[in-house]
Design an enzyme around this catalytic site. Sequence first.
Site, PDB file in Angstrom:
ATOM      1  CE  LYS A 117      45.247  24.646  96.947  1.00  0.00           C
ATOM      2  NZ  LYS A 117      43.962  24.091  96.379  1.00  0.00           N
TER       3      LYS A 117
HETATM    4  C1  R5P Z   1      42.133  27.551  98.490  1.00  0.00           C
HETATM    5  O1  R5P Z   1      41.930  27.685  99.733  1.00  0.00           O
HETATM    6  C2  R5P Z   1      41.245  26.579  97.840  1.00  0.00           C
HETATM    7  O2  R5P Z   1      41.819  25.326  98.320  1.00  0.00           O
HETATM    8  C3  R5P Z   1      41.572  26.547  96.222  1.00  0.00           C
HETATM    9  O3  R5P Z   1      41.400  25.434  95.777  1.00  0.00           O
HETATM   10  C4  R5P Z   1      42.812  26.980  95.625  1.00  0.00           C
HETATM   11  O4  R5P Z   1      43.192  28.243  95.973  1.00  0.00           O
HETATM   12  C5  R5P Z   1      43.065  26.599  94.533  1.00  0.00           C
HETATM   13  O5  R5P Z   1      42.688  27.113  93.397  1.00  0.00           O
HETATM   14  P1  R5P Z   1      43.342  28.494  92.440  1.00  0.00           P
HETATM   15  O6  R5P Z   1      43.908  27.667  91.439  1.00  0.00           O
HETATM   16  O7  R5P Z   1      41.972  28.938  91.756  1.00  0.00           O
HETATM   17  O8  R5P Z   1      43.846  29.359  93.428  1.00  0.00           O
END
Ligand code: R5P
Length: 292
Positions: free
Chosen positions: A203
């Site tokens: 991710k």
């Molecule tokens: C980050 O460490 C987290 O895993 C969040 O889940 C990630 O950043 C995704 O969330 P967003 O789309 O709000 O950035």
Amino acid sequence: MADLDDIRDGSNFGLGQEVKKEGYYLKGMNNTDWGLKNRMSRIFNQESGRSVMLAFDHGFLMGATSGLERIDLNIAPIIEYADCIMGCRGMIRSSIPTTTTKPVCLRTDTGTTILTEMNHNVLISEEEAIRMNVSAMAAMLAIGDDATEALTIANFSRLVDIGNKYGIPVMGVTAVGKDMARDARYFGLASRVCAENGASIVKTYYTEGFEKVVASCPVPVVIAGGKKLPELEALELCYKAIQCGASGVDMGRNIFQSEAPIPMMKAVAGVVHNDLNPTDAFQLFNDEKAKG
Ligand code: R5P
């Protein structure tokens, strides 16, 4: 004891027919175990090869941030529109119905609220992950910070050992140090380090040159959404990432902070699974919103 009456000898052995060799549909997974592939198959749609993961793990660093004040009220009703849910054990256990059949990607590391980006990690136990019937485990791998890089890599590696032991995919959540540009070079580096250390999913964040990040990462890459954007811009971000080869999103704020989270989830799914362009996806968002 086996029934001794009416024993019927087998006759349908398919002689002359080769055993079908499975060409697994997700990149980099051919040499993994059955259980791991089976879990990946729950997360990634088998027609598009992509996934809309709904992230709501933010509270372990950020507390009751906007949209996550009440997971039972704000998140539980929208999970049916996601392919996978990603959160921390306490919130899933307390606020997500046990009747859900959505695969869970469990945030498996933890940290302090003082170091808001770089965690000193502690992993939850494999027993806990199995008890929660997870389909994947996620942990951060942060590069570029003297104090934490080695810790997060060691932690991540340990999680991959656990995951491989039980056939549970591990998702690497990339982070780059504050002195590093948030560009393809460094997110590409962090993504590659995750993959080199055994991640099944990576991710990271969309940046210019994202096609190189995806190309140099041998396993599926999903993007985080980042801070809340106007809906059309968020859909453009998803579209660009998908066109660069991303395997989906693990998105939080741009969904649960949207004025209309379910229409937004449907619009994001349109981009991810059906290659909708941002204009059409935004139209879908508005049409769904108008339905009320
Ligand atoms: C980050 O460490 C987290 O895993 C969040 O889940 C990630 O950043 C995704 O969330 P967003 O789309 O709000 O950035």
